[in-house]
Design a protein around this motif. Structure first.
Motif: not given
Length: 268
Positions: A224-230, A239-250, A252-261
């Motif tokens: 899995d991946v720890i993503g630091t997001a703003t 301000p930042t928050r850290s989220f756990l993201i499944p590695g198979s899902e993460y 970076a994408g064209r403009h960034g990875f959007v967190i699904d809270t």
């Protein structure tokens, strides 16, 4: 009739290859087994049958199959033929430039010279040529660096550039200088036509979402991946928050990875 022609062949390790004048191209299979990377090569004077993947250097893009490789080679061939027909001439003009002293120079037309230095290069337009450019394309000093600003010159004086160069210049202006492109062409670009316009749309769509600005492998959750997001992907003192993201899902994408809270675990 031009003397520039394409020679096709197969390398010693079974790869598609071609030589056009000084340009050597090899189709290198992608690691995922899907398509090929067209690589420039430096095989010297060796015949194509003695080339190998180890001769490959830079990249010219991606192709799907042999037909795509041949189409790419023919495009390069047309480019070199057109460039030869334009009659560009090498000149000795040791002038200072924004990137250092000019070491070599090529005259594209009267008043339009491309300079190369030890580290960089670009075009210089004399006062008359620079004044004749569309105001949104013109740079006051008349110097246009080779990475991006050269596209301004190609847009202003298309008759002294090849078809391939004009397509590249148009893409640069669409992606990175869309305001200038729109002013010249008299219409607005859609999101699918411009990287910048698409990025602006992404920012509007996700202005209130958490966007990953950096990522690392999780030491506690293998794979899995720890993503630091703003919020909105802002970086300056946000301000930042850290989220756990499944590695198979993460990705970076064209403009960034959007967190699904509702699915991505908040770690803070």
């Amino acid at each position: 009739m031009t003397s520039i022609n394409a020679e096709y062949g197969t390398t010693s390790d079974g790869l598609m290859a071609a030589r056009i004048d000084y340009l050597a191209l090899i189709a290198i299979p992608n690691r995922d087994g899907q398509g090929y990377r067209v690589a420039t090569a430096l095989p010297g004077s060796k015949p194509i049958c003695q080339w190998s993947a180890s001769d490959a250097l830079g990249s010219e893009g991606q192709i799907a199959d042999e037909a795509g490789f041949r189409a790419h080679v023919e495009e390069c061939l047309l480019h070199l033929r057109q460039r030869e027909a334009l009659g560009r001439t090498s000149i000795h003009q040791p002038v200072p430039s924004p990137w250092g002293p000019s070491q070599t120079a090529t005259r594209y037309a009267e008043g339009i010279v491309c300079h190369e230095t030890a580290s960089h290069g670009g075009f210089h337009l004399d006062k008359a040529r620079n004044a004749a450019m569309h105001p949104v394309l013109r740079l006051p000093a008349g110097w246009y660096e080779e990475d991006g600003d050269w596209a301004r010159v190609a847009a202003a004086y298309p008759d002294i550039f090849t078809d391939r160069e004009k397509r590249s210049a148009d893409r640069i202006l669409r992606d990175w200088l869309p305001d200038a492109w729109e002013a010249v062409h008299g219409r607005q670009l859609g999101r699918s036509e411009s990287f910048t316009r698409d990025r602006e749309g992404f920012a509007r769509d996700h202005s209130a979402d958490w966007i990953v600005i950096s990522a690392a492998r999780s030491p506690d959750h293998p794979g899995d991946v720890i993503g630091t997001a703003t919020i909105g992907g802002q970086r300056a003192n946000a301000p930042t928050r850290s989220f756990l993201i499944p590695g198979s899902e993460y990705a970076a994408g064209r403009h960034g990875f959007v967190i699904d809270t509702t699915r991505h675990l908040l770690l803070d």
